[in-house]
Design an enzyme around this catalytic site. Structure first.
Site, short mmCIF file in Angstrom:
data_model
loop_
_atom_site.label_atom_id
_atom_site.label_comp_id
_atom_site.label_asym_id
_atom_site.label_seq_id
_atom_site.Cartn_x
_atom_site.Cartn_y
_atom_site.Cartn_z
CE LYS A 162 -6.04 -3.50 7.84
NZ LYS A 162 -6.74 -2.31 8.38
NE ARG A 199 -8.16 3.51 14.43
CZ ARG A 199 -7.79 2.43 13.74
NH1 ARG A 199 -8.19 2.27 12.51
NH2 ARG A 199 -7.04 1.50 14.29
N PRO A 241 -4.41 -7.16 14.13
CG PRO A 241 -5.43 -8.99 13.24
CD PRO A 241 -5.67 -7.83 14.13
CD GLU A 242 -1.60 -1.93 10.95
OE1 GLU A 242 -0.98 -1.59 9.92
OE2 GLU A 242 -1.63 -1.25 11.98
#
Length: 282
Positions: free
Chosen positions: A60, A272, A2-3
């Site tokens: 988050k 990333r 999730p973001e």
DNA sequence: AACGGAACCTGAAAGC
DNA sequence: TGCTTTCAGGTTCCGT
């Protein structure tokens, strides 16, 4: 995984499912989801009998406010709250686990005290489930979060000033939760594409105009992602079977750039994966 | 202080 | 088919 948009979806779901209810039973199926040294019985004792007052989100993080104490829930990479069929009887140890279930919370809702059961699932265990009993304080990670784009909006000048002090490339800088709370790898990737900004650019090198464009890009991707997931009850992640990639460039390396048609590139930035258009992001 | 890289975990998909 | 490698939307810690 999730973001901000997925966590917001989780918040709204939890609100519908358990706000105003009374916690009746709790089961910790895998103690590794708790902080080091915290025992399941401690968590269970702190939660059972409590009333769920509010479900809040910042970045988050989820904060479940109880009549006494609060729960902080971070979904990590693979965390998810789901509602499960609740048995009539009180939770018992040998009730079947939902796949990847780590924590189960059964609540009683309304005058009829009907039972509902929610489960926290997290195969990779990168999430966190932290119970702060009594009038305990907020977690440091919560209080140190930067502005949340959805709750606070983005102040371009404040962001510009913050970025001016950073030497890292803009992409990993956007992932710093003290800069903006809730921006993740997909949002950062998408926002920089919309803003036509090269993710490798030093954060401090962005002009005010570019920071404004990145801000608009972040708002755009957040709003669009939330709109997409509010269609159905169940959230679907990109990599799940049958799921269609809903993003503009994320996960589309090698395919033509939607803007200039040159093949999208990919590189690792700050550890990333980062998709971008070498040709039209400057 | 600031950075890159590894670590924490597991499952699914891609590669061979 | 089955074994191996790679990758994953997050965060934190460790060594240089």
């Amino acid at each position: 995984m999730p973001e901000l948009p997925e966590v917001e979806h989780a918040r709204r779901s939890l609100e519908r499912w358990v706000k105003g209810s009374r916690i009746d039973a709790v089961r910790v199926a895998d103690a590794r989801i708790l902080d080091e040294g915290v025992r399941p019985t401690t968590v269970i004792r702190a939660l059972e009998g409590r009333k769920v007052v509010a479900i809040e989100r910042r970045g988050k993080w989820l904060r479940i406010v109880l009549d006494r104490g609060r729960v902080f829930s971070h979904l990590g990479m693979t965390g998810k709250w789901v509602r499960a069929r609740a048995a009539n009887a009180k939770v018992s140890g040998d009730d079947a686990l939902v796949r990847f279930e780590k924590v189960r919370i059964d609540v009683l809702v309304g005058k009829s005290a009907s039972r509902r059961s929610i489960r926290y699932l997290d195969p990779r265990l990168f999430g966190r489930f932290v119970v702060v009993p009594g009038d305990g304080a907020d977690l440091a990670v919560w209080t140190s979060l930067g502005p949340d784009p959805l709750l606070d909006g983005i102040d371009v000048d404040a962001l510009l000033a913050k970025l001016a002090r950073r030497r890292l490339p803009i992409k990993p800088t956007l992932l710093d939760q003290t800069v903006l709370a809730g921006v993740g790898n997909i949002q950062a990737t998408e926002a920089l594409f919309f803003a036509r900004v090269d993710p490798r650019r030093p954060a401090s090198s962005l002009s005010r105009k570019e920071v404004a464009a990145v801000s608009r890009g972040i708002m755009k991707t957040i709003h669009e992602t939330i709109a997409m997931q509010s269609v159905g009850e169940e959230i679907s992640y990109v990599e799940e079977p049958n799921a269609v990639n809903p993003f503009t460039i994320y996960g589309r390396e090698g395919t033509p750039c939607p803007r200039c048609k040159k093949p999208l590139g990919k590189m690792i930035l700050g550890g990333r994966g980062t998709v971008f258009c070498v040709s039209c992001q400057h």
